[in-house]
Each structure stands twice: as C-alpha cells, then as structure tokens.
Scaffold this motif. Structure first.
Motif, PDB file in Angstrom:
ATOM      1  N   THR A 210       0.965  -1.276   0.004  1.00 33.60           N
ATOM      2  CA  THR A 210       0.028   0.231  -0.219  1.00 33.60           C
ATOM      3  C   THR A 210       0.819   1.141  -0.063  1.00 33.60           C
ATOM      4  O   THR A 210       0.717   2.286  -0.736  1.00 33.60           O
ATOM      5  N   ALA A 211       2.116   1.230   0.872  1.00 31.86           N
ATOM      6  CA  ALA A 211       2.953   2.266   0.904  1.00 31.86           C
ATOM      7  C   ALA A 211       3.419   2.546  -0.538  1.00 31.86           C
ATOM      8  O   ALA A 211       3.734   3.703  -0.797  1.00 31.86           O
ATOM      9  N   GLY A 212       3.755   1.527  -1.157  1.00 34.43           N
ATOM     10  CA  GLY A 212       4.541   1.566  -2.302  1.00 34.43           C
ATOM     11  C   GLY A 212       5.910   1.843  -2.333  1.00 34.43           C
ATOM     12  O   GLY A 212       6.501   2.795  -3.019  1.00 34.43           O
ATOM     13  N   VAL A 213       6.611   0.952  -1.155  1.00 33.91           N
ATOM     14  CA  VAL A 213       7.951   1.340  -0.832  1.00 33.91           C
ATOM     15  C   VAL A 213       9.007   1.269  -1.918  1.00 33.91           C
ATOM     16  O   VAL A 213      10.088   1.946  -1.707  1.00 33.91           O
ATOM     17  N   CYS A 214       8.646   0.486  -3.034  1.00 30.38           N
ATOM     18  CA  CYS A 214      10.075   0.153  -3.981  1.00 30.38           C
ATOM     19  C   CYS A 214       9.676   0.846  -5.218  1.00 30.38           C
ATOM     20  O   CYS A 214      10.230   0.614  -6.236  1.00 30.38           O
ATOM     21  N   VAL A 215       8.662   1.939  -5.471  1.00 31.47           N
ATOM     22  CA  VAL A 215       8.456   2.741  -6.623  1.00 31.47           C
ATOM     23  C   VAL A 215       8.558   4.325  -6.147  1.00 31.47           C
ATOM     24  O   VAL A 215       8.027   4.359  -4.902  1.00 31.47           O
ATOM     25  N   PRO A 217       6.592   7.720  -5.663  1.00 27.33           N
ATOM     26  CA  PRO A 217       5.409   8.069  -5.112  1.00 27.33           C
ATOM     27  C   PRO A 217       4.376   8.045  -6.150  1.00 27.33           C
ATOM     28  O   PRO A 217       2.911   7.717  -6.070  1.00 27.33           O
ATOM     29  N   ILE A 218       4.724   8.753  -7.238  1.00 27.69           N
ATOM     30  CA  ILE A 218       3.623   8.840  -8.468  1.00 27.69           C
ATOM     31  C   ILE A 218       3.103   7.435  -8.816  1.00 27.69           C
ATOM     32  O   ILE A 218       2.202   7.391  -9.636  1.00 27.69           O
ATOM     33  N   ASN A 219       4.061   6.556  -8.577  1.00 29.62           N
ATOM     34  CA  ASN A 219       3.868   5.091  -9.074  1.00 29.62           C
ATOM     35  C   ASN A 219       3.016   4.104  -8.103  1.00 29.62           C
ATOM     36  O   ASN A 219       3.006   2.979  -8.595  1.00 29.62           O
ATOM     37  N   ASN A 220       2.972   4.551  -7.000  1.00 35.22           N
ATOM     38  CA  ASN A 220       2.297   3.492  -6.139  1.00 35.22           C
ATOM     39  C   ASN A 220       0.925   3.467  -6.203  1.00 35.22           C
ATOM     40  O   ASN A 220       0.524   4.316  -7.054  1.00 35.22           O
ATOM     41  N   ILE A 221       0.112   2.823  -5.631  1.00 36.86           N
ATOM     42  CA  ILE A 221      -1.236   2.688  -5.824  1.00 36.86           C
ATOM     43  C   ILE A 221      -1.984   4.031  -5.497  1.00 36.86           C
ATOM     44  O   ILE A 221      -2.972   4.587  -6.391  1.00 36.86           O
ATOM     45  N   ALA A 222      -1.843   4.968  -4.451  1.00 37.18           N
ATOM     46  CA  ALA A 222      -2.157   6.174  -4.220  1.00 37.18           C
ATOM     47  C   ALA A 222      -2.072   7.074  -5.521  1.00 37.18           C
ATOM     48  O   ALA A 222      -3.089   7.929  -5.990  1.00 37.18           O
ATOM     49  N   GLY A 223      -0.666   7.144  -5.864  1.00 35.18           N
ATOM     50  CA  GLY A 223      -0.301   7.889  -6.907  1.00 35.18           C
ATOM     51  C   GLY A 223      -0.905   7.634  -8.330  1.00 35.18           C
ATOM     52  O   GLY A 223      -1.497   8.667  -9.040  1.00 35.18           O
ATOM     53  N   GLN A 224      -1.243   6.376  -8.448  1.00 29.28           N
ATOM     54  CA  GLN A 224      -1.699   6.072  -9.788  1.00 29.28           C
ATOM     55  C   GLN A 224      -3.267   6.364  -9.870  1.00 29.28           C
ATOM     56  O   GLN A 224      -3.936   6.745 -10.912  1.00 29.28           O
ATOM     57  N   ILE A 225      -4.002   6.179  -8.601  1.00 33.06           N
ATOM     58  CA  ILE A 225      -5.487   6.467  -8.532  1.00 33.06           C
ATOM     59  C   ILE A 225      -5.611   8.010  -8.801  1.00 33.06           C
ATOM     60  O   ILE A 225      -6.428   8.384  -9.604  1.00 33.06           O
ATOM     61  N   GLU A 226      -4.540   8.902  -8.118  1.00 31.32           N
ATOM     62  CA  GLU A 226      -4.857  10.375  -8.348  1.00 31.32           C
ATOM     63  C   GLU A 226      -4.710  10.651 -10.153  1.00 31.32           C
ATOM     64  O   GLU A 226      -5.036  11.568 -10.431  1.00 31.32           O
ATOM     65  N   TYR A 227      -3.400  10.039 -10.386  1.00 31.09           N
ATOM     66  CA  TYR A 227      -3.174  10.329 -11.838  1.00 31.09           C
ATOM     67  C   TYR A 227      -4.231   9.981 -12.659  1.00 31.09           C
ATOM     68  O   TYR A 227      -4.332  10.562 -13.854  1.00 31.09           O
ATOM     69  N   ASN A 228      -4.820   8.876 -12.715  1.00 33.36           N
ATOM     70  CA  ASN A 228      -5.804   8.491 -13.528  1.00 33.36           C
ATOM     71  C   ASN A 228      -7.263   8.706 -13.123  1.00 33.36           C
ATOM     72  O   ASN A 228      -8.238   8.116 -13.796  1.00 33.36           O
ATOM     73  N   SER A 229      -7.474   9.601 -12.085  1.00 33.53           N
ATOM     74  CA  SER A 229      -8.775  10.028 -11.835  1.00 33.53           C
ATOM     75  C   SER A 229      -8.983  11.278 -11.300  1.00 33.53           C
ATOM     76  O   SER A 229      -7.825  11.940 -11.279  1.00 33.53           O
ATOM     77  N   TYR A 456       1.220  -2.108  -9.912  1.00 30.67           N
ATOM     78  CA  TYR A 456       0.465  -0.983  -9.204  1.00 30.67           C
ATOM     79  C   TYR A 456      -0.575  -0.006 -10.136  1.00 30.67           C
ATOM     80  O   TYR A 456      -1.631   0.246  -9.339  1.00 30.67           O
ATOM     81  N   TYR A 457      -0.091   0.109 -11.168  1.00 27.26           N
ATOM     82  CA  TYR A 457      -1.072   0.693 -12.067  1.00 27.26           C
ATOM     83  C   TYR A 457      -2.429  -0.292 -12.288  1.00 27.26           C
ATOM     84  O   TYR A 457      -3.491   0.196 -12.174  1.00 27.26           O
ATOM     85  N   LYS A 458      -2.240  -1.570 -12.253  1.00 25.16           N
ATOM     86  CA  LYS A 458      -3.209  -2.267 -12.614  1.00 25.16           C
ATOM     87  C   LYS A 458      -4.155  -2.494 -11.361  1.00 25.16           C
ATOM     88  O   LYS A 458      -5.517  -2.514 -11.539  1.00 25.16           O
ATOM     89  N   ALA A 459      -3.576  -2.548 -10.214  1.00 28.64           N
ATOM     90  CA  ALA A 459      -4.312  -2.489  -8.833  1.00 28.64           C
ATOM     91  C   ALA A 459      -5.084  -1.072  -8.909  1.00 28.64           C
ATOM     92  O   ALA A 459      -6.170  -1.289  -8.410  1.00 28.64           O
ATOM     93  N   ALA A 460      -4.540  -0.125  -8.962  1.00 32.20           N
ATOM     94  CA  ALA A 460      -5.302   1.352  -8.977  1.00 32.20           C
ATOM     95  C   ALA A 460      -6.425   1.353  -9.941  1.00 32.20           C
ATOM     96  O   ALA A 460      -7.185   1.848  -9.659  1.00 32.20           O
ATOM     97  N   LYS A 461      -6.098   1.011 -11.157  1.00 33.25           N
ATOM     98  CA  LYS A 461      -7.389   0.934 -12.079  1.00 33.25           C
ATOM     99  C   LYS A 461      -8.536   0.044 -11.581  1.00 33.25           C
ATOM    100  O   LYS A 461      -9.668   0.265 -11.696  1.00 33.25           O
TER     101      LYS A 461
END
Length: 467
Positions: A210-215, A217-229, A456-461
């Motif tokens: 959830t934190a997305g520690v290995c990517v 921030p823009i590419n973690n789940i939260a970042g991808q949700i905000e970018y794509n919505s 993470y992108y697929k999880a966010a979508k």
C-alpha cells in the motif's frame, strides 16, 4: 591394545555426550527464536527444528545409557555425516551455487545488463548527509512490538506508526535503484496538501504494498489513482504492518479525517500467518480493539520525531558494532549450515526465485481478524463512508503455479468472513492476475518482492473501476 581400545571408547563416549549437549542447545535456541524473538508467529518454520532436536536428544540418550554397544559405530557414522556437511558448506561458501536472496537478485538483474546499486542503506544515507541532505531509514513499527513501544518523554512509552515527518527517507532497492521519498507531516507517503482538503475521497490502509515502498510515489497505488482519476487519496500504508497495526493506523489517522471511501488492502502473504500472530503480543496494539482507544498520535508528531530520531540513532550504532563482529557472525552462519539450507530451499533461505518467500499456511483464520474488520466497518458506516476490501495475492501463488486457488493460504476462509460482513471485495487475483499471460511480469524482473509500476497501475485501475 586393551588400553587403546578403552581410550578410544572413552573418547567416543565423550563425543556422544557432546552430540547430546549440542542438540539440547539447539532445542533451547529453537525455543528462544520461535517463542521469544518471534512470539510464536513463525512456528511452522521452527517445527522441523523442534522435531530434529527432540528426536536427536532421545536418540543419543537411549544410545548412551541403554545401547552403549552400538555407541562406537553410531558416533563414527554421525561424525562422518557432520564432517561431510562441513565440507559441502565450505565448498558452497566459495561458489555461486548458494547466493543469498539479495545476491540472487543482483546476479539476475546484472545478467540482464542493468546496473545495480549494491550500497547498504546506511551507505546511501551517509552519502546524502555528505551532500547536506538529512536522510533517515524508514521506521518499521513492527520492529518495536517486542518492546511494546519506545520510551518517550518522561520515559513513558509511545507506539509510533508513521516514520519521521518531513524528512527524506530511504526505502528498498528491488530494481537496482534505491527509492527515497520525503515523508509527509505525519511520516507517511503523501503530499501535505491532502490534510488541508475539506474532504478526502479515498483512504488506503495496508502494508508496504500500500505504501509503495519500492517505486516513486507517483507510481504507487495512491499516486496511480490520483493520476488516473479526479479522486484525492490518503495513503496510510505501513511497511510490515498486519491487521492490528493497520487498525491502529485507521483509528489514529483515518477516523479523524472521515474519508468518503476506505480501502482495506489485505496481503495474503503475511497479514494473518505472521503479522497478526506477532502483533497480538503487544498490549498497546491490543488496546485498539477497545472502541475509542487512541494514543492521540496526530497531536504528538514532535514527540514521535524526537523518539524516532533517538531510536534510529541507536539502531545505526548497533549496526556499526555488528559490522565489527562480522567474523564471529560468519562462523555462526557456517556452523548453522546456512549455505546448504539455501541450496536446498529450506526456511527463508533460497536461490530459486520460485521457492523464495513461500508463506506459511493458514489453517484457520484468527477470529480477531473478523473483529478488526467489524470495528472498521462500524466506524466507517457511522460517518457515512464506504469500506472496501482489496485482496492482494502473494508472489508464490503464481511462481508455484498453485492450482487449488481457494484453499491456498485459506483464501476462501478470508473471503467468506468479508462476504459475511457484507463488505464489497476488490479481488486482484481474479480480476488481474488470472488474466495475465505471465503474472510474474507484475513484479520487478519476475522476482519475489513488491509489485512493479505495471502491477501498481493495474491495482489502481481496478480500485477506480470498483468505486
């Protein structure tokens, strides 16, 4: 000749007693590691060592005191086996046949022509400090479960959940490059502007995925949700967290903000079979099961920062001291046959990616898990929000080509609890991984660890599509 025979028998008798003493020590050490260090959370790993040590203790006791006529032959056989194991361990020590998981990753990535930053976290931090950039390692709240928190002001204990605020923090390196992130004012991976909004659309609760520690921030789940919505997202992911730490984070950081939607991200790899077992040993974490309990962490960030700075400084000193005693550690690893255990894929040691990070089974879902979800559901309903349950599968489900998907890690038991609570489920296994030609492509280089940007992108979508 008679004297020599008697002397030989005496020596073998002593060696047999040494074997007996050795296995008694192994039994005590096994108990110490399993029950004191890990609080029973890794019993499935240590069960085999309980069996081996107990069987050997009984075996040598019987041989020494009841069947001494076989003692000479049995002792010589065991000495030969021990000598052979030491020879093999010594051989593996100077070959690439039994690399550690980190060495395996480095070899795999560099073989693809990629560069890999093999500095330690401490070396990365020191390099940043030489540039005048204050940098710290990420604080892992589960590391202080054994001490049930940290001494703070007036020596009273506090159990921090986030890391040091507004500071560059070094995370993991799974793709060859260290990820560094500036934490928000509460020690999480967010932009501080999220706390100034009149309302928050989505809050994510979970562990390091959830934190997305290995990517970035823009590419973690939260970042991808905000970018794509057009949704605003609060990320309350805590590395190595299980359901109790996540409940604590929910009470401390999510409830006061009352987001419209809460996504509980469940990771089947360790949430129940390791983390919850361990977290239950903390009396502070267990208090979060009492409705209304809070440490008031939102208003104590200065205290948290001061406490964590002191704690991390002490940990760094311990790490430096441990480097000085590396020779002693190497001897201990040799005696524990660590390379042989890696070679055969025992415990957490492995060289084949498909055998790495295989989780321990979940025979029965701990009833506490249901209690936690009930409490979160009730709280979210009270402020008129919606709770969703996101099922995140583990790497080994695909690397081992698991066919009985529903029984593996008691997936069906977990989902049955969620269904009975009438919490909507977002299932990454069914909706994403089963539709992938090669599910391992959602991990860096197909190796065990966290999801890559694509994962993470697929999880966010999937989350966006279900909200």
């Amino acid at each position: 000749m008679i004297f020599l025979k008697k002397n030989k028998f005496f020596i073998l008798h002593i060696i047999a007693r040494i074997f007996l003493f050795l296995f008694i020590c192994i039994l005590i050490y096994t108990f110490y590691r399993a029950e004191i260090v890990f609080k029973g959370s890794k019993d499935s790993i240590y069960l085999k060592y309980y069996f081996i040590s107990l069987f050997s203790i009984i075996f040598w006791t019987v041989v020494i005191f009841y069947y001494s006529k076989y003692l000479e032959h049995l002792t010589l056989i065991c000495l030969s086996i021990l000598f052979s194991l030491m020879v093999v361990e010594f051989f593996l020590l100077f070959t690439d046949l039994a690399p550690s998981p980190s060495e395996y990753r480095i070899n795999k990535i560099t073989a693809l022509g990629k560069k890999f930053d093999n500095r330690s976290t401490l070396e990365v931090i020191n390099n940043f400090k030489l540039q005048g950039i204050e940098t710290v390692p990420n604080f892992i709240s589960s590391d202080i479960i054994a001490s049930n928190g940290l001494p703070s002001y007036n020596n009273e204990k506090i159990f921090p959940l986030g890391s040091i605020s507004d500071t560059e923090t070094v995370f993991c390196n799974e793709n060859g490059t260290y990820i560094t992130v500036k934490k928000d004012k509460y020690g999480f991976i967010n932009n501080n502007n999220i706390y100034n909004q009149a309302s928050i659309d989505v809050a994510l609760i979970g562990d390091s995925f959830t934190a997305g520690v290995c990517v970035p921030p823009i590419n973690n789940i939260a970042g991808q949700i905000e970018y794509n919505s057009d949704l605003s997202v609060l990320n309350v992911g805590i590395p190595s967290a299980g359901p109790l730490i996540e409940l604590a984070a929910f009470n401390e950081y999510v409830m006061p903000l009352k987001p419209k939607k809460v996504i509980w991200i469940y990771y089947e790899g360790n949430d129940l079979n390791i983390n919850l077992k361990y977290e239950k040993s903390s009396s502070t974490l267990m208090k979060y099961l009492d409705k209304g309990f809070s440490q008031n962490l939102l208003s104590r960030q200065k205290e948290i920062d001061d406490t964590l700075i002191k704690y991390i400084s002490l940990q760094e000193e311990k790490f430096k001291e441990s480097i000085k005693s590396n020779k002693l550690k190497d001897i201990f690893k040799f005696l524990r046959l660590q390379n042989i255990r890696r070679f055969i894929g025992s415990d957490i040691y492995c060289i084949d990616a498909s055998t790495c990070n295989v989780p321990y089974s979940i025979a029965v879902v701990d009833p506490l898990f249901q209690d936690i979800l009930k409490q979160v559901r009730s709280a979210v309903n009270e402020w008129g929000g919606d709770l969703y349950f996101f099922y995140l599968p583990t790497y080994s489900r695909y690397s081992n080509n698991i066919e009985d998907n529903n029984t593996y890690l008691n997936r069906q038991g977990v989902l049955k609890i969620v269904e009975d609570l009438e919490i909507p489920i977002i299932d990454m296994h069914n909706e994403i991984f089963l539709n992938e030609k090669d599910p391992l492509e959602l991990y860096y280089f197909g190796l065990p660890g966290h999801l890559n940007e694509k994962g993470y992108y697929k999880a966010a979508k999937e989350i966006i599509n279900n909200l």
